[in-house]
Design a protein around this motif. Structure first.
Motif, PDB file in Angstrom:
ATOM      1  N   MET A  41       0.842  -1.157   0.000  1.00  0.00           N
ATOM      2  CA  MET A  41       0.000   0.000   0.000  1.00  0.00           C
ATOM      3  C   MET A  41       0.897   1.232   0.000  1.00  0.00           C
ATOM      4  SD  MET A  41      -2.850   1.026   2.733  1.00  0.00           S
ATOM      5  CE  MET A  41      -4.428   0.640   2.120  1.00  0.00           C
ATOM      6  N   VAL A  42       0.467   2.241  -0.675  1.00  0.00           N
ATOM      7  CA  VAL A  42       1.247   3.466  -0.782  1.00  0.00           C
ATOM      8  C   VAL A  42       0.931   4.347   0.409  1.00  0.00           C
ATOM      9  CG1 VAL A  42       1.632   5.520  -2.162  1.00  0.00           C
ATOM     10  CG2 VAL A  42       1.195   3.353  -3.285  1.00  0.00           C
ATOM     11  N   LYS A  43       1.963   4.871   1.027  1.00  0.00           N
ATOM     12  CA  LYS A  43       1.773   5.747   2.169  1.00  0.00           C
ATOM     13  C   LYS A  43       2.359   7.106   1.811  1.00  0.00           C
ATOM     14  CE  LYS A  43       2.357   6.121   7.101  1.00  0.00           C
ATOM     15  NZ  LYS A  43       2.810   5.473   8.312  1.00  0.00           N
TER      16      LYS A  43
ATOM     17  N   ASP B  65       0.948  -0.844  10.630  1.00  0.00           N
ATOM     18  CA  ASP B  65      -0.074  -0.445   9.668  1.00  0.00           C
ATOM     19  C   ASP B  65      -0.220  -1.463   8.547  1.00  0.00           C
ATOM     20  OD1 ASP B  65      -0.549   1.821  11.096  1.00  0.00           O
ATOM     21  OD2 ASP B  65       0.674   3.136   9.831  1.00  0.00           O
ATOM     22  N   PHE B  66       0.843  -2.127   8.183  1.00  0.00           N
ATOM     23  CA  PHE B  66       0.841  -3.057   7.068  1.00  0.00           C
ATOM     24  C   PHE B  66       0.827  -4.485   7.600  1.00  0.00           C
ATOM     25  CE2 PHE B  66       2.956  -5.450   3.637  1.00  0.00           C
ATOM     26  CZ  PHE B  66       2.051  -5.187   2.636  1.00  0.00           C
TER      27      PHE B  66
ATOM     28  N   GLU C 149      -5.020  -8.470   5.660  1.00  0.00           N
ATOM     29  CA  GLU C 149      -5.405  -7.629   4.536  1.00  0.00           C
ATOM     30  C   GLU C 149      -6.437  -8.372   3.676  1.00  0.00           C
ATOM     31  OE1 GLU C 149      -3.152  -4.847   1.310  1.00  0.00           O
ATOM     32  OE2 GLU C 149      -2.277  -6.790   1.762  1.00  0.00           O
TER      33      GLU C 149
ATOM     34  N   ASP D 276      -9.187  -4.314   0.555  1.00  0.00           N
ATOM     35  CA  ASP D 276      -8.069  -3.428   0.891  1.00  0.00           C
ATOM     36  C   ASP D 276      -7.075  -3.352  -0.258  1.00  0.00           C
ATOM     37  OD1 ASP D 276      -9.123  -2.959   3.400  1.00  0.00           O
ATOM     38  OD2 ASP D 276      -7.942  -4.547   4.356  1.00  0.00           O
ATOM     39  N   ARG D 277      -6.838  -4.463  -0.905  1.00  0.00           N
ATOM     40  CA  ARG D 277      -5.897  -4.469  -2.029  1.00  0.00           C
ATOM     41  C   ARG D 277      -6.449  -3.684  -3.217  1.00  0.00           C
ATOM     42  NH1 ARG D 277      -2.576 -10.063  -2.332  1.00  0.00           N
ATOM     43  NH2 ARG D 277      -1.984 -10.128  -0.153  1.00  0.00           N
TER      44      ARG D 277
ATOM     45  N   VAL E  19      -8.626  -1.220  -3.054  1.00  0.00           N
ATOM     46  CA  VAL E  19      -8.581   0.198  -2.676  1.00  0.00           C
ATOM     47  C   VAL E  19      -7.165   0.734  -2.809  1.00  0.00           C
ATOM     48  CG1 VAL E  19      -8.880   1.784  -0.737  1.00  0.00           C
ATOM     49  CG2 VAL E  19     -10.621   0.088  -1.223  1.00  0.00           C
ATOM     50  N   ALA E  20      -6.174  -0.092  -2.498  1.00  0.00           N
ATOM     51  CA  ALA E  20      -4.781   0.332  -2.638  1.00  0.00           C
ATOM     52  C   ALA E  20      -4.431   0.530  -4.108  1.00  0.00           C
ATOM     53  CB  ALA E  20      -3.846  -0.683  -1.994  1.00  0.00           C
TER      54      ALA E  20
ATOM     55  N   LYS F  63      -6.287   1.821  -6.214  1.00  0.00           N
ATOM     56  CA  LYS F  63      -6.835   3.126  -6.581  1.00  0.00           C
ATOM     57  C   LYS F  63      -5.741   4.188  -6.576  1.00  0.00           C
ATOM     58  CE  LYS F  63     -10.064   6.532  -4.857  1.00  0.00           C
ATOM     59  NZ  LYS F  63     -10.977   6.860  -3.784  1.00  0.00           N
ATOM     60  N   ASP F  64      -4.813   4.070  -5.653  1.00  0.00           N
ATOM     61  CA  ASP F  64      -3.726   5.039  -5.576  1.00  0.00           C
ATOM     62  C   ASP F  64      -2.690   4.824  -6.670  1.00  0.00           C
ATOM     63  OD1 ASP F  64      -4.901   6.115  -3.323  1.00  0.00           O
ATOM     64  OD2 ASP F  64      -3.794   4.798  -1.960  1.00  0.00           O
TER      65      ASP F  64
END
Length: 152
Positions: free
Chosen positions: A1-3, A45-46, A51, A55-56, A58-59, A61-62
């Motif tokens: 996931m991108v933070k 967080d990860f 997961e 969630d994947r 939605v991730a 999407k970024d």
């Protein structure tokens, strides 16, 4: 996931001053314990085991740029609208064919059935007539002769 992290103005000015100044500033502000704390926060967080597939997605999407996202959404809408109109039109066509078959086919089949029954009855009557002629070929003449008195 991108933070995503926000860069403060102070760190941006340190970066502009050069890599040596930024490195010196990092050594002053961060200690070893703080660095390990921030690493553990990222690890908390990860959590790969918990997961979900949502969630994947939605991730993702970024990861996909907004223009491509709008193209994907519009393509999905076009496909959905096409399928909806196709199912709707096929349902209307099926309704038309079914009702036409019932309105035209049922009376036609009843008329054909009645005609077939009539032909069967005529055939049966002709068979009975021929059977009477075979059993008693002269019986009709005998009935005609008995009606007239015989003169001698």
């Amino acid at each position: 996931m991108v933070k995503l992290t926000q860069i403060d103005d102070e760190s941006a000015t340190r970066f502009d001053q050069g890599p040596a100044a930024a490195h010196a500033a990092k050594e002053e502000t961060f200690s070893d314990s703080e660095a390990s704390d921030s690493d553990s926060d990222i690890d908390d967080d990860f959590d790969v085991e918990n997961e979900t597939l949502l969630d994947r997605i939605v991730a993702l999407k970024d990861v996909i740029p907004p223009q491509q996202r709008t193209q994907i959404v519009s393509a999905g809408e076009i496909i959905k609208d096409t399928l909806y109109s196709g199912f709707n039109k096929s349902g209307n066509l099926l309704w038309t064919l079914t009702s036409s078959a019932l309105l035209l086919g049922v009376p036609l089949s009843l008329a054909i059935l009645a005609e077939t029954q009539l032909q069967e009855m005529e055939k049966e009557m002709s068979l009975q007539q021929s059977a009477q002629d075979v059993l008693a070929p002269g019986s009709e003449e005998a009935f005609k002769n008995t009606e007239k008195p015989a003169t001698a």
